[in-house]
Motif scaffolding. Structure first.
Motif, PDB file in Angstrom:
ATOM      1  N   UNK A 192      -7.982   1.784   5.432  1.00 14.94           N
ATOM      2  CA  UNK A 192      -6.730   1.725   6.191  1.00 14.94           C
ATOM      3  C   UNK A 192      -5.559   1.364   5.287  1.00 14.94           C
ATOM      4  N   UNK A 193      -5.867   0.637   4.215  1.00 16.41           N
ATOM      5  CA  UNK A 193      -4.812   0.140   3.330  1.00 16.41           C
ATOM      6  C   UNK A 193      -5.364  -0.009   1.925  1.00 16.41           C
ATOM      7  N   UNK A 194      -4.484   0.244   0.940  1.00 14.14           N
ATOM      8  CA  UNK A 194      -4.832   0.072  -0.473  1.00 14.14           C
ATOM      9  C   UNK A 194      -3.853  -0.943  -1.057  1.00 14.14           C
ATOM     10  N   UNK A 195      -4.396  -2.053  -1.557  1.00 10.36           N
ATOM     11  CA  UNK A 195      -3.560  -3.086  -2.160  1.00 10.36           C
ATOM     12  C   UNK A 195      -3.827  -3.108  -3.661  1.00 10.36           C
ATOM     13  N   UNK A 196      -2.784  -2.890  -4.437  1.00  5.64           N
ATOM     14  CA  UNK A 196      -2.872  -3.004  -5.895  1.00  5.64           C
ATOM     15  C   UNK A 196      -2.146  -4.291  -6.251  1.00  5.64           C
ATOM     16  N   UNK A 197      -2.907  -5.342  -6.497  1.00  7.34           N
ATOM     17  CA  UNK A 197      -2.313  -6.650  -6.795  1.00  7.34           C
ATOM     18  C   UNK A 197      -2.466  -6.952  -8.278  1.00  7.34           C
ATOM     19  N   UNK A 198      -1.520  -7.693  -8.808  1.00  8.00           N
ATOM     20  CA  UNK A 198      -1.575  -8.047 -10.229  1.00  8.00           C
ATOM     21  C   UNK A 198      -0.913  -9.401 -10.424  1.00  8.00           C
TER      22      UNK A 198
ATOM     23  N   UNK B 248      -1.844   7.423 -13.696  1.00  6.16           N
ATOM     24  CA  UNK B 248      -2.323   8.235 -12.572  1.00  6.16           C
ATOM     25  C   UNK B 248      -1.198   9.050 -11.952  1.00  6.16           C
ATOM     26  N   UNK B 249      -0.013   8.447 -11.805  1.00  4.19           N
ATOM     27  CA  UNK B 249       1.124   9.166 -11.224  1.00  4.19           C
ATOM     28  C   UNK B 249       1.621  10.278 -12.147  1.00  4.19           C
ATOM     29  N   UNK B 250       1.516  10.072 -13.444  1.00  3.29           N
ATOM     30  CA  UNK B 250       1.899  11.122 -14.390  1.00  3.29           C
ATOM     31  C   UNK B 250       1.016  12.348 -14.216  1.00  3.29           C
ATOM     32  N   UNK B 251      -0.258  12.102 -13.982  1.00  2.78           N
ATOM     33  CA  UNK B 251      -1.215  13.209 -13.874  1.00  2.78           C
ATOM     34  C   UNK B 251      -1.260  13.815 -12.475  1.00  2.78           C
ATOM     35  N   UNK B 252      -1.137  12.970 -11.467  1.00  2.00           N
ATOM     36  CA  UNK B 252      -1.211  13.427 -10.077  1.00  2.00           C
ATOM     37  C   UNK B 252      -0.069  12.786  -9.280  1.00  2.00           C
ATOM     38  N   UNK B 253       1.096  13.387  -9.280  1.00  2.00           N
ATOM     39  CA  UNK B 253       2.244  12.787  -8.589  1.00  2.00           C
ATOM     40  C   UNK B 253       1.993  12.503  -7.112  1.00  2.00           C
ATOM     41  N   UNK B 254       1.079  13.237  -6.474  1.00  2.00           N
ATOM     42  CA  UNK B 254       0.822  13.042  -5.050  1.00  2.00           C
ATOM     43  C   UNK B 254      -0.502  12.337  -4.799  1.00  2.00           C
ATOM     44  N   UNK B 255      -0.951  11.549  -5.754  1.00  2.00           N
ATOM     45  CA  UNK B 255      -2.252  10.891  -5.637  1.00  2.00           C
ATOM     46  C   UNK B 255      -2.321   9.948  -4.439  1.00  2.00           C
ATOM     47  N   UNK B 256      -1.197   9.359  -4.048  1.00  2.00           N
ATOM     48  CA  UNK B 256      -1.194   8.401  -2.941  1.00  2.00           C
ATOM     49  C   UNK B 256      -0.748   9.025  -1.612  1.00  2.00           C
ATOM     50  N   UNK B 257      -0.568  10.322  -1.582  1.00  2.00           N
ATOM     51  CA  UNK B 257      -0.094  10.977  -0.369  1.00  2.00           C
ATOM     52  C   UNK B 257      -1.060  10.720   0.791  1.00  2.00           C
ATOM     53  N   UNK B 258      -0.499  10.290   1.932  1.00  2.00           N
ATOM     54  CA  UNK B 258      -1.320  10.002   3.106  1.00  2.00           C
ATOM     55  C   UNK B 258      -1.960   8.628   3.098  1.00  2.00           C
ATOM     56  N   UNK B 259      -1.677   7.811   2.079  1.00  2.00           N
ATOM     57  CA  UNK B 259      -2.266   6.473   1.975  1.00  2.00           C
ATOM     58  C   UNK B 259      -1.198   5.403   2.218  1.00  2.00           C
ATOM     59  N   UNK B 260      -1.625   4.275   2.786  1.00  2.00           N
ATOM     60  CA  UNK B 260      -0.752   3.095   2.880  1.00  2.00           C
ATOM     61  C   UNK B 260      -1.044   2.241   1.647  1.00  2.00           C
ATOM     62  N   UNK B 261      -0.071   2.134   0.754  1.00  2.00           N
ATOM     63  CA  UNK B 261      -0.284   1.465  -0.531  1.00  2.00           C
ATOM     64  C   UNK B 261       0.737   0.344  -0.700  1.00  2.00           C
ATOM     65  N   UNK B 262       0.238  -0.835  -1.082  1.00  2.00           N
ATOM     66  CA  UNK B 262       1.103  -1.967  -1.411  1.00  2.00           C
ATOM     67  C   UNK B 262       0.831  -2.370  -2.854  1.00  2.00           C
TER      68      UNK B 262
END
Length: 410
Positions: free
Chosen positions: A246-252, A267-281
């Protein structure tokens, strides 16, 4: 607000001599503290065999009504049940979070390898490189306390080296024969080895030297071993993002934010739409991205910051603390990285003293490295920020962007 039932977390820890197993153990302790304070159940699973990065599942849930503790006794009762892993699967909400610990202990160990003289020389070389590339000037311009944090271990060690040299040449100052160097030289070495080095470890001086060496490596991107490691981490993170959630959290945390910016940027350089359709924080805690990005050579890191800021699926939360001198308090990281036209990270300002009891805070407040770690440690009290709730709680991580939002379901 829809509660989170399944979450994937990619956590990039700070610069500490801890591997994934040790970070998981810390997370488990912190989760128990959080559960004790907020009154929910938590169960931290064992590491998944052969996982890379180390991954484990955390299950949180609501107490059943018949076993819910009285309000005045929430903390002690919840602590007992959380430690036992009870309550999971009871009535009400339940959240399962898969935590991936993307630690960089391999790089820390590599930088700490070698004898003491070589570590000291490498540290001062890093100091000179950061100064020449305008990093120190940027620190004092944007966050003078961070600038003092940068200078402290080098000034302390330089003073010790000067005192050591003074002891060694003391016979000349007293007008004695050069033969007296036979005792003053060993005395000087004894002072440095048996007095200064143990004293300096109170401030983790050599560890900080290695930290600045890593800052240079992540800024310049001129070390093949570091670059290959980042590429490898990007591959395993890409695989983790294939998990349904339901959610992807990238914490650092701290230096981990620069690592995360590089990995997610790759990842964004290689696949600009990698997070399309995802809820990412993307949650940067006590972020040190500018520790590296303010170097003139850090063009690639600054570009990747811009990619993350412009990704429409990513909500960037930058958690900062006034009493933490090792972060860039109230500094807009995206704009300072050169992207004034990109959406800025949402600043979340917290106070460590509101998370801990008065006695606990009084005990740690003079230890800046300990205060800096509190972002990922368990609380004593309910507060506006809680790392466990952000990464394993039932509410979306985005609720932490507003001080008025509830951290737990009503």
């Amino acid at each position: 607000m829809k509660l989170i039932e399944k979450r994937v977390v990619l956590h990039f820890p700070g610069f500490e001599p801890l591997d994934g197993v040790a970070h998981r153990a810390r997370y488990e302790r912190s989760a128990r503290q959080s559960a004790a304070v907020w009154g929910y159940s938590v169960e931290t699973g064992a590491p998944e065999a052969g996982s890379d990065p180390l991954s484990f599942e955390v299950t949180t849930g609501e107490w059943a009504a018949e076993v819910a503790p009285a309000a005045a006794e929430v903390a002690p009762v919840a602590a007992t049940k959380a430690a036992a892993g009870e309550g999971t699967g009871s009535r009400g909400w339940q959240t399962k979070s898969r935590i991936h610990m993307v630690d960089h202990d391999a790089l820390v160990s590599r930088l700490r390898d070698g004898n003491t003289p070589s570590q000291i020389m490498a540290g001062f070389r890093s100091c000179a490189e950061i100064m020449l590339e305008g990093g120190m000037r940027g620190y004092f311009r944007h966050a003078w306390r961070f600038g003092l944090f940068f200078l402290f271990p080098f000034l302390l060690t330089a003073l010790a080296i000067a005192l050591t040299a003074q002891i060694a040449i003391m016979p000349f100052a007293l007008g004695f024969s050069p033969w007296h160097m036979l005792w003053s030289g060993p005395l000087a070495l004894c002072f440095f080895i048996f007095a200064f080095l143990p004293f300096s470890e109170r401030f983790h001086t050599l560890h900080l030297f290695a930290d600045w060496a890593m800052a240079v490596a992540l800024g310049r991107m001129d070390r093949t071993d570091f670059n290959n490691w980042l590429e490898d981490r990007a591959a395993v993170v890409r695989k983790a993002l294939d998990e349904q959630a339901d959610e992807y959290v990238i914490s650092s945390h701290s230096m981990g934010s620069s690592v995360a910016a590089h990995v997610i940027g790759i990842l964004l350089e290689r696949e600009p739409e990698i997070f399309k359709g995802k809820r990412v924080v993307f949650a940067t805690l006590g972020s040190a991205i500018l520790q590296c990005a303010l170097m003139s050579s850090a063009t690639l890191l600054r570009a990747r910051v811009g990619l993350i800021a412009r990704c429409p699926e990513i909500s960037w939360l930058d958690v900062q603390c006034l009493t933490d001198s090792i972060n860039f308090y109230k500094v807009p990281v995206v704009a300072v990285s050169g992207h004034t036209d990109a959406p800025e990270a949402k600043m979340i300002l917290i106070r460590v003293k509101q998370m801990l009891t008065r006695e606990h805070y009084r005990k740690i407040r003079k230890d800046q490295l300990r205060v800096h770690r509190q972002y990922v440690l368990g609380p004593d009290l309910k507060a506006s920020f809680d790392f466990t709730l952000m990464t394993a709680g039932p509410m979306p991580a985005s609720v932490f962007a507003s001080p008025d939002e509830k951290r737990m379901p009503g």
